[in-house]
Motif scaffolding. Structure first.
Motif, PDB file in Angstrom:
ATOM      1  N   ARG A  19       0.836  -1.204   0.000  1.00 35.89           N
ATOM      2  CA  ARG A  19       0.000   0.000   0.000  1.00 35.89           C
ATOM      3  C   ARG A  19       0.866   1.248   0.000  1.00 35.89           C
ATOM      4  O   ARG A  19       1.885   1.314   0.694  1.00 35.89           O
ATOM      5  N   GLN A  20       0.439   2.242  -0.763  1.00 35.64           N
ATOM      6  CA  GLN A  20       1.222   3.462  -0.913  1.00 35.64           C
ATOM      7  C   GLN A  20       0.681   4.621  -0.082  1.00 35.64           C
ATOM      8  O   GLN A  20       1.390   5.584   0.169  1.00 35.64           O
ATOM      9  N   GLY A  21      -0.562   4.556   0.305  1.00 35.47           N
ATOM     10  CA  GLY A  21      -1.175   5.641   1.062  1.00 35.47           C
ATOM     11  C   GLY A  21      -2.078   5.104   2.149  1.00 35.47           C
ATOM     12  O   GLY A  21      -2.595   3.987   2.057  1.00 35.47           O
ATOM     13  N   THR A  22      -2.259   5.893   3.179  1.00 33.02           N
ATOM     14  CA  THR A  22      -3.139   5.508   4.276  1.00 33.02           C
ATOM     15  C   THR A  22      -4.228   6.555   4.509  1.00 33.02           C
ATOM     16  O   THR A  22      -5.007   6.436   5.451  1.00 33.02           O
ATOM     17  N   GLY A  72      -3.384   2.462  -3.314  1.00 35.70           N
ATOM     18  CA  GLY A  72      -2.292   1.965  -4.150  1.00 35.70           C
ATOM     19  C   GLY A  72      -2.009   0.493  -3.924  1.00 35.70           C
ATOM     20  O   GLY A  72      -2.807  -0.243  -3.357  1.00 35.70           O
ATOM     21  N   GLY A  73      -0.839   0.052  -4.378  1.00 33.48           N
ATOM     22  CA  GLY A  73      -0.531  -1.365  -4.352  1.00 33.48           C
ATOM     23  C   GLY A  73      -1.494  -2.113  -5.255  1.00 33.48           C
ATOM     24  O   GLY A  73      -1.883  -1.625  -6.312  1.00 33.48           O
ATOM     25  N   VAL A  74      -1.943  -3.306  -4.851  1.00 28.35           N
ATOM     26  CA  VAL A  74      -2.876  -4.051  -5.694  1.00 28.35           C
ATOM     27  C   VAL A  74      -4.227  -3.339  -5.784  1.00 28.35           C
ATOM     28  O   VAL A  74      -4.968  -3.532  -6.751  1.00 28.35           O
ATOM     29  N   GLY A 119      -1.176   5.421  -5.249  1.00 30.80           N
ATOM     30  CA  GLY A 119      -0.979   6.396  -4.196  1.00 30.80           C
ATOM     31  C   GLY A 119      -1.279   7.819  -4.626  1.00 30.80           C
ATOM     32  O   GLY A 119      -1.027   8.761  -3.873  1.00 30.80           O
ATOM     33  N   TYR A 120      -1.863   8.007  -5.812  1.00 32.37           N
ATOM     34  CA  TYR A 120      -2.121   9.330  -6.392  1.00 32.37           C
ATOM     35  C   TYR A 120      -3.254   9.214  -7.402  1.00 32.37           C
ATOM     36  O   TYR A 120      -3.639   8.116  -7.815  1.00 32.37           O
ATOM     37  N   PHE A 121      -3.787  10.337  -7.816  1.00 33.31           N
ATOM     38  CA  PHE A 121      -4.637  10.424  -9.000  1.00 33.31           C
ATOM     39  C   PHE A 121      -4.716  11.890  -9.403  1.00 33.31           C
ATOM     40  O   PHE A 121      -4.204  12.776  -8.702  1.00 33.31           O
ATOM     41  N   TYR A 122      -5.337  12.162 -10.542  1.00 30.53           N
ATOM     42  CA  TYR A 122      -5.488  13.525 -11.055  1.00 30.53           C
ATOM     43  C   TYR A 122      -6.961  13.813 -11.308  1.00 30.53           C
ATOM     44  O   TYR A 122      -7.664  12.997 -11.917  1.00 30.53           O
ATOM     45  N   LYS A 123      -7.416  14.963 -10.843  1.00 31.34           N
ATOM     46  CA  LYS A 123      -8.723  15.460 -11.231  1.00 31.34           C
ATOM     47  C   LYS A 123      -8.557  16.223 -12.541  1.00 31.34           C
ATOM     48  O   LYS A 123      -7.627  17.020 -12.677  1.00 31.34           O
ATOM     49  N   VAL A 124      -9.449  15.972 -13.479  1.00 35.64           N
ATOM     50  CA  VAL A 124      -9.374  16.618 -14.792  1.00 35.64           C
ATOM     51  C   VAL A 124     -10.487  17.670 -14.872  1.00 35.64           C
ATOM     52  O   VAL A 124     -11.674  17.350 -14.731  1.00 35.64           O
ATOM     53  N   PHE A 125     -10.085  18.922 -15.084  1.00 39.58           N
ATOM     54  CA  PHE A 125     -11.016  20.043 -15.119  1.00 39.58           C
ATOM     55  C   PHE A 125     -10.959  20.746 -16.481  1.00 39.58           C
ATOM     56  O   PHE A 125      -9.927  20.706 -17.163  1.00 39.58           O
ATOM     57  N   ASP A 137      -2.680  13.375  -3.721  1.00 38.32           N
ATOM     58  CA  ASP A 137      -1.856  12.296  -3.170  1.00 38.32           C
ATOM     59  C   ASP A 137      -2.456  11.748  -1.889  1.00 38.32           C
ATOM     60  O   ASP A 137      -3.204  12.444  -1.192  1.00 38.32           O
ATOM     61  N   GLY A 138      -2.079  10.520  -1.565  1.00 41.49           N
ATOM     62  CA  GLY A 138      -2.613   9.860  -0.384  1.00 41.49           C
ATOM     63  C   GLY A 138      -1.602   9.690   0.724  1.00 41.49           C
ATOM     64  O   GLY A 138      -1.824   8.905   1.642  1.00 41.49           O
ATOM     65  N   ARG A 139      -0.494  10.406   0.656  1.00 40.15           N
ATOM     66  CA  ARG A 139       0.470  10.322   1.744  1.00 40.15           C
ATOM     67  C   ARG A 139       1.202  11.641   1.901  1.00 40.15           C
ATOM     68  O   ARG A 139       1.161  12.507   1.025  1.00 40.15           O
ATOM     69  N   LYS A 140       1.881  11.782   3.008  1.00 44.02           N
ATOM     70  CA  LYS A 140       2.469  13.062   3.358  1.00 44.02           C
ATOM     71  C   LYS A 140       3.565  13.482   2.387  1.00 44.02           C
ATOM     72  O   LYS A 140       3.699  14.661   2.071  1.00 44.02           O
TER      73      LYS A 140
END
Length: 486
Positions: free
Chosen positions: A137-140, A185-187, A370-376, A462-465
């Motif tokens: 896992r990449q984010g908590t 993230g991860g699987v 562990g990430y994604f992008y919002k598209v505007f 992002d999902g982590r610091k």
């Protein structure tokens, strides 16, 4: 190993199994509890035992194995299509019954993770000695995945339609469903493997609960009629359980023998547990905060309407300026003034103006999630409040959405194969993805003062610091398309 006969018999007699009258609103129903209540209750050890036992079972054709359910999801789940929610309800129902069978505990009921109350991963899933743990896992923190859009008063329809902007199912799939997968993230970031993570099941139980809550809220919210074609989706869960009775997955969950301990919609977003974990790194000095304002990030170049431009996405948020000739502006204006054609349609119907991403691939770093992008489109330079993002949002892109598109592309070459034969092929088949986001309705809502330029922005979440730095997504050809003026 549990025999198929025993599995089927237990499924047929699910209503006769002991109940939980102290917790149930109705003594005849099992209750799916929130995680904090469940993990301090008497059936928590049974869940741990069942997960450990199923993960240890390496026979992927056996429903008592963990991998069986990942394979079923890989080749049958209808992401981005009508009956997305219905299919997953039946999926959870059958999996929950298997948990009871493997654990030997007839009172075991699948819990849910209410991230609208607590957006950080429950501590029990982070214990490396537990069967609930995964080290990839990449984010908590999934705060950045949350949105109140699916619960807005105008979201009263259920099924996705061409031209409709009031449908719950596509809204809840776009957010929070997909971004939760991405930020963990991860699987979890890959459709082919996400059920391998125990978080998948408590995440999807919450999505199912939100469906119940949305309908219970009233205000004109409604599902398709009992006779509607929506309920005729291909609810297939593998040959090993194919002869199980067909379950009615309409919102009358009482027919499935369960309910939730909280069936109310979220009243609002929770407090951000870690602001630095969800702030985007932008390629400009303008501030970006999910809890405050979303400002248009700096542009990285220009492209004409219909022309293509390669893009790389990394830790930064970026914008692309699409220039329009007077003739192009007429094409877009014509699309904006046309009434929406609200009618049943395929899930990939995109409308007359659309953002197209062709040849999309994920780097090794990007595959971790562990990430994604919002598209505007036409996000204001001065920023907008989080509740106003919806006016400019056309879609999301992350490892999960890309894996769904790759799977759809690769599945075209797998027609006629059984599930095990398909499983020997690569989950993505090496195919690059094509993502298309409808932009007409967002342009109508924003209604630009002039049409000499349209700006498409990719805002990183992002999902982590400490977000990883580097290229995560490559796009061979980004473009904005518009149908000829009518």
């Amino acid at each position: 190993m549990i025999s198929r006969r025993r599995f089927l018999q237990s499924s047929l007699t699910v209503a006769l199994l002991p109940m939980l009258p102290k917790l149930a609103v109705s003594a005849d129903l099992r209750v799916r509890q929130s995680w904090p209540a469940f993990c301090t209750g008497p059936t928590y050890p049974s869940l741990l035992y069942a997960v450990q036992t199923m993960r240890a079972n390496k026979t992927s054709t056996d429903p008592a194995s963990w991998e069986y359910w990942a394979i079923v999801h890989r080749y049958n789940c209808p992401h981005g299509k009508p009956y997305f929610l219905s299919w997953h309800r039946g999926f959870l129902y059958r999996f929950e019954e298997m948990l009871r069978q493997v654990s030997g505990d007839p009172n075991l009921v699948l819990p849910y993770w209410n991230y609208y109350d607590q957006p950080t991963v429950p501590a029990e899933f982070l214990d490396s000695t537990s069967s609930l743990y995964r080290g990839d896992r990449q984010g908590t923190d999934v705060y950045g995945a949350l949105s109140m859009d699916p619960f807005a008063p105008e979201i009263t329809n259920f099924v996705r339609y061409t031209g409709a902007t009031d449908a719950f199912e596509p809204q809840v799939e776009m957010h929070p469903h997909n971004p939760v997968h991405n930020l963990i993230g991860g699987v979890m970031a890959w459709i082919a493997y996400s059920p391998r993570d125990p978080l998948f099941w408590v995440h999807h139980a919450n999505i199912d609960r939100l469906w119940v809550a949305w309908l219970n809220a009233g205000g004109g919210r409604h599902e398709p009629a009992t006779t509607a074609s929506y309920w005729d989706g291909d609810n297939f869960y593998g040959k090993a359980v194919d002869s199980m009775p067909r379950v009615w997955t309409r919102n009358t969950t009482v027919k499935l023998g369960y309910q939730y301990d909280d069936e109310t919609m979220p009243a609002g977003l929770p407090a951000d547990p870690s602001p630095s974990a969800t702030n985007a790194s932008v390629a400009s000095t303008e501030a970006f905060s999910l809890g405050g304002t979303t400002a248009r990030p700096a542009a990285v170049g220009n492209v004409a309407l219909g022309a293509s431009k390669p893009l790389d996405l990394d830790e930064n948020s970026i914008s692309v300026q699409v220039t329009l000739t007077p003739q192009d502006a007429n094409r877009v204006r014509s699309a904006m003034i046309q009434p929406a054609a609200v009618q049943p349609a395929a899930a990939d119907s995109t409308g007359p103006v659309r953002v197209v991403l062709d040849g999309v691939d994920v780097s090794g770093l990007g595959k971790k999630g562990g990430y994604f992008y919002k598209v505007f489109v036409n996000l204001p330079q001065q920023g907008v409040a989080a509740r106003e993002e919806r006016n400019f949002l056309v879609g999301m892109v992350g490892a999960f959405e890309i894996s769904v598109a790759q799977m759809k592309a690769s599945m075209k070459g797998m027609q006629g194969m059984d599930m095990q034969a398909m499983d020997h092929m690569s989950a993505s088949g090496g195919a690059k993805a094509r993502l298309v986001f409808p932009a007409t309705e967002a342009l109508k809502r924003a209604w630009p003062d002039n049409l000499d330029q349209i700006t498409v922005s990719f805002v990183r979440v992002d999902g982590r610091k400490r977000p990883t730095k580097g290229r995560v997504i490559h796009i061979d050809a980004f473009r904005l398309e518009a149908d000829p003026a009518k």
